[in-house]
Design an enzyme around this catalytic site. Structure first.
Site, PDB file in Angstrom:
ATOM      1  N   GLN A  89      11.303  -1.983 -10.964  1.00 57.66           N
ATOM      2  CA  GLN A  89      10.368  -1.355 -11.922  1.00 57.66           C
ATOM      3  C   GLN A  89       9.330  -2.377 -12.373  1.00 57.66           C
ATOM      4  O   GLN A  89       8.413  -2.048 -13.105  1.00 57.66           O
ATOM      5  CB  GLN A  89      11.146  -0.842 -13.136  1.00 57.66           C
ATOM      6  CG  GLN A  89      12.153   0.230 -12.795  1.00 57.66           C
ATOM      7  CD  GLN A  89      13.151   0.426 -13.920  1.00 57.66           C
ATOM      8  OE1 GLN A  89      12.918   1.179 -14.854  1.00 57.66           O
ATOM      9  NE2 GLN A  89      14.263  -0.274 -13.858  1.00 57.66           N
TER      10      GLN A  89
ATOM     11  N   HIS B 281       6.947   1.254 -10.058  1.00 51.42           N
ATOM     12  CA  HIS B 281       5.974   1.395 -11.159  1.00 51.42           C
ATOM     13  C   HIS B 281       4.650   0.704 -10.846  1.00 51.42           C
ATOM     14  O   HIS B 281       3.881   0.414 -11.763  1.00 51.42           O
ATOM     15  CB  HIS B 281       6.566   0.873 -12.475  1.00 51.42           C
ATOM     16  CG  HIS B 281       7.685   1.729 -12.993  1.00 51.42           C
ATOM     17  ND1 HIS B 281       8.550   1.330 -13.991  1.00 51.42           N
ATOM     18  CD2 HIS B 281       8.079   2.987 -12.658  1.00 51.42           C
ATOM     19  CE1 HIS B 281       9.427   2.283 -14.222  1.00 51.42           C
ATOM     20  NE2 HIS B 281       9.172   3.301 -13.424  1.00 51.42           N
TER      21      HIS B 281
ATOM     22  N   CYS C  27     -17.859   4.633  -6.438  1.00 58.00           N
ATOM     23  CA  CYS C  27     -18.292   5.803  -7.226  1.00 58.00           C
ATOM     24  C   CYS C  27     -18.658   5.442  -8.666  1.00 58.00           C
ATOM     25  O   CYS C  27     -18.956   6.333  -9.455  1.00 58.00           O
ATOM     26  CB  CYS C  27     -17.199   6.872  -7.226  1.00 58.00           C
ATOM     27  SG  CYS C  27     -15.812   6.488  -8.310  1.00 58.00           S
TER      28      CYS C  27
HETATM   29  N1  APR Z   1      19.100 -10.943 -17.735  1.00 58.44           N
HETATM   30  C1  APR Z   1      19.443  -9.652 -17.541  1.00 58.44           C
HETATM   31  N2  APR Z   1      19.019  -8.658 -18.343  1.00 58.44           N
HETATM   32  C2  APR Z   1      18.234  -8.988 -19.380  1.00 58.44           C
HETATM   33  C3  APR Z   1      17.844 -10.314 -19.655  1.00 58.44           C
HETATM   34  C4  APR Z   1      18.307 -11.328 -18.770  1.00 58.44           C
HETATM   35  N3  APR Z   1      18.000 -12.604 -18.946  1.00 58.44           N
HETATM   36  N4  APR Z   1      17.056 -10.313 -20.755  1.00 58.44           N
HETATM   37  C5  APR Z   1      16.961  -9.031 -21.147  1.00 58.44           C
HETATM   38  N5  APR Z   1      17.668  -8.220 -20.334  1.00 58.44           N
HETATM   39  C6  APR Z   1      17.808  -6.783 -20.357  1.00 58.44           C
HETATM   40  C7  APR Z   1      17.746  -6.166 -21.720  1.00 58.44           C
HETATM   41  O1  APR Z   1      19.040  -6.115 -22.306  1.00 58.44           O
HETATM   42  C8  APR Z   1      17.206  -4.778 -21.405  1.00 58.44           C
HETATM   43  O2  APR Z   1      18.253  -3.872 -21.129  1.00 58.44           O
HETATM   44  O3  APR Z   1      16.685  -6.275 -19.654  1.00 58.44           O
HETATM   45  C9  APR Z   1      16.378  -4.985 -20.136  1.00 58.44           C
HETATM   46  C10 APR Z   1      14.891  -4.901 -20.320  1.00 58.44           C
HETATM   47  O4  APR Z   1      14.592  -3.626 -20.709  1.00 58.44           O
HETATM   48  P1  APR Z   1      13.110  -3.057 -20.857  1.00 58.44           P
HETATM   49  O5  APR Z   1      12.281  -3.994 -21.632  1.00 58.44           O
HETATM   50  O6  APR Z   1      13.264  -1.676 -21.355  1.00 58.44           O
HETATM   51  O7  APR Z   1      12.558  -3.073 -19.356  1.00 58.44           O
HETATM   52  P2  APR Z   1      12.808  -2.038 -18.185  1.00 58.44           P
HETATM   53  O8  APR Z   1      14.134  -1.395 -18.246  1.00 58.44           O
HETATM   54  O9  APR Z   1      12.406  -2.721 -16.942  1.00 58.44           O
HETATM   55  O10 APR Z   1      11.715  -0.943 -18.494  1.00 58.44           O
HETATM   56  C11 APR Z   1      11.529   0.097 -17.577  1.00 58.44           C
HETATM   57  O11 APR Z   1       9.745   1.065 -18.782  1.00 58.44           O
HETATM   58  O12 APR Z   1       8.232   0.108 -20.171  1.00 58.44           O
HETATM   59  C12 APR Z   1       8.379   0.820 -19.004  1.00 58.44           C
HETATM   60  O13 APR Z   1       7.231   0.901 -16.936  1.00 58.44           O
HETATM   61  C13 APR Z   1       7.852   0.020 -17.843  1.00 58.44           C
HETATM   62  O14 APR Z   1       8.933  -0.763 -15.857  1.00 58.44           O
HETATM   63  C14 APR Z   1       9.100  -0.564 -17.239  1.00 58.44           C
HETATM   64  C15 APR Z   1      10.111   0.517 -17.547  1.00 58.44           C
END
Ligand code: APR
Length: 244
Positions: free
Chosen positions: A86, A111, A143
């Site tokens: 993502q 994404h 365009c």
């Molecule tokens: N190692 C593993 N996991 C981690 C770490 C780490 N060092 N640090 C944080 N996390 C976890 C958090 O606990 C959380 O569950 O990574 C996750 C990050 O979550 P989000 O910020 O919600 O990111 P993501 O799940 O990729 O979001 C999905 O949503 O905002 C939209 O399009 C955007 O691609 C993104 C999508």
């Protein structure tokens, strides 16, 4: 061995890229969930472009971490492999393990890609930073439409060609392992793909320091940071006897 890996912002966190929903995700007190929308872009394209340009800069200065590298190692060992990320950064593509990188056809950026700029009207896209600019905003050379970052915003359709690549991989055969790393798994399709991948027999491993909506489906939970857990997990996977 057949493996599906799904990653989210957490896998790039240790490369210094803020996650979306984490405490560092806010930019100038603005919620990324409100900036990454077609409405925010319509209302203030300059502000949204500033955010993306800063993010591009930060990503360019970042390096892949041991989690990205361990995924390249996993791909090199597994006979059949697909990464669905993502993340719009290029850290998976830049990661190396013993001189190998992940082949393009093994990565689905569901994404989009932050380094692509595409036209809002005619869909012309480029990786060229020297786009034509009018009033500080990039304009389409074909365009004259407003150019936008090549990412999927909240409420937008996923790219159909990329969905198809995931579907093809899932249709071919069941996976031995689905690893879901560093994502809150907010979107139903992430959970759906992980569950379909393992069918009835595979292992669903979640690597995340926190509980997510996927956790209750996982067969193994690793509550650690990805850069710590992944190198060990990949070695453990290859130490396993093959399934009959
Ligand atoms: N190692 C593993 N996991 C981690 C770490 C780490 N060092 N640090 C944080 N996390 C976890 C958090 O606990 C959380 O569950 O990574 C996750 C990050 O979550 P989000 O910020 O919600 O990111 P993501 O799940 O990729 O979001 C999905 O949503 O905002 C939209 O399009 C955007 O691609 C993104 C999508």
């Amino acid at each position: 061995m057949r493996v599906l890996v799904i990653t989210g912002a957490g896998v790039s966190a240790e490369s210094g890229i803020p996650t979306f929903r984490g405490k560092d995700g806010y930019w100038r007190n603005l919620d990324p969930a409100k900036l990454a929308t077609p409405t925010a872009f319509q209302n203030d394209p300059k502000l949204v472009w500033e955010w993306y340009r800063e993010r591009r800069e930060r990503i360019r200065k970042s390096e892949p971490n041991p989690a990205h590298q361990a995924i390249v190692k996993l791909a090199a060992y597994a006979r059949e492999f697909l990464l669905v990320t993502q993340n719009v950064d290029d850290l998976h593509a830049r990661a190396e393990w013993e001189g190998n990188t992940l082949a393009r056809e093994k990565i689905v950026q569901i994404h989009g890609d932050i380094f692509i700029t595409r036209c809002s009207y005619c869909d012309l896209s480029s990786r060229n930073e020297r786009d034509k600019e009018v009033g500080g905003l990039p304009r389409c050379p074909e365009c004259d439409g407003l150019m936008r970052p090549g990412v999927v915003w909240f409420g937008e359709q996923l790219p159909l060609g990329e969905i198809q690549r995931v579907e093809n991989f899932l249709d071919e055969n069941a996976c031995d392992f689905a690893l879901v790393i560093g994502t809150t798994a907010t979107f139903g399709y992430i959970i759906d793909w992980a569950l379909r991948a393992i069918a009835s027999n595979g292992e669903l491993v979640e690597v995340n320091p926190e509980e997510t909506s996927l956790s209750r489906f996982a067969t193994h939970l690793i509550r650690e940071r990805a850069a710590v857990a992944l190198p060990r997990l990949v070695d453990q996977i290859f130490a396993q006897p093959p399934k009959l």
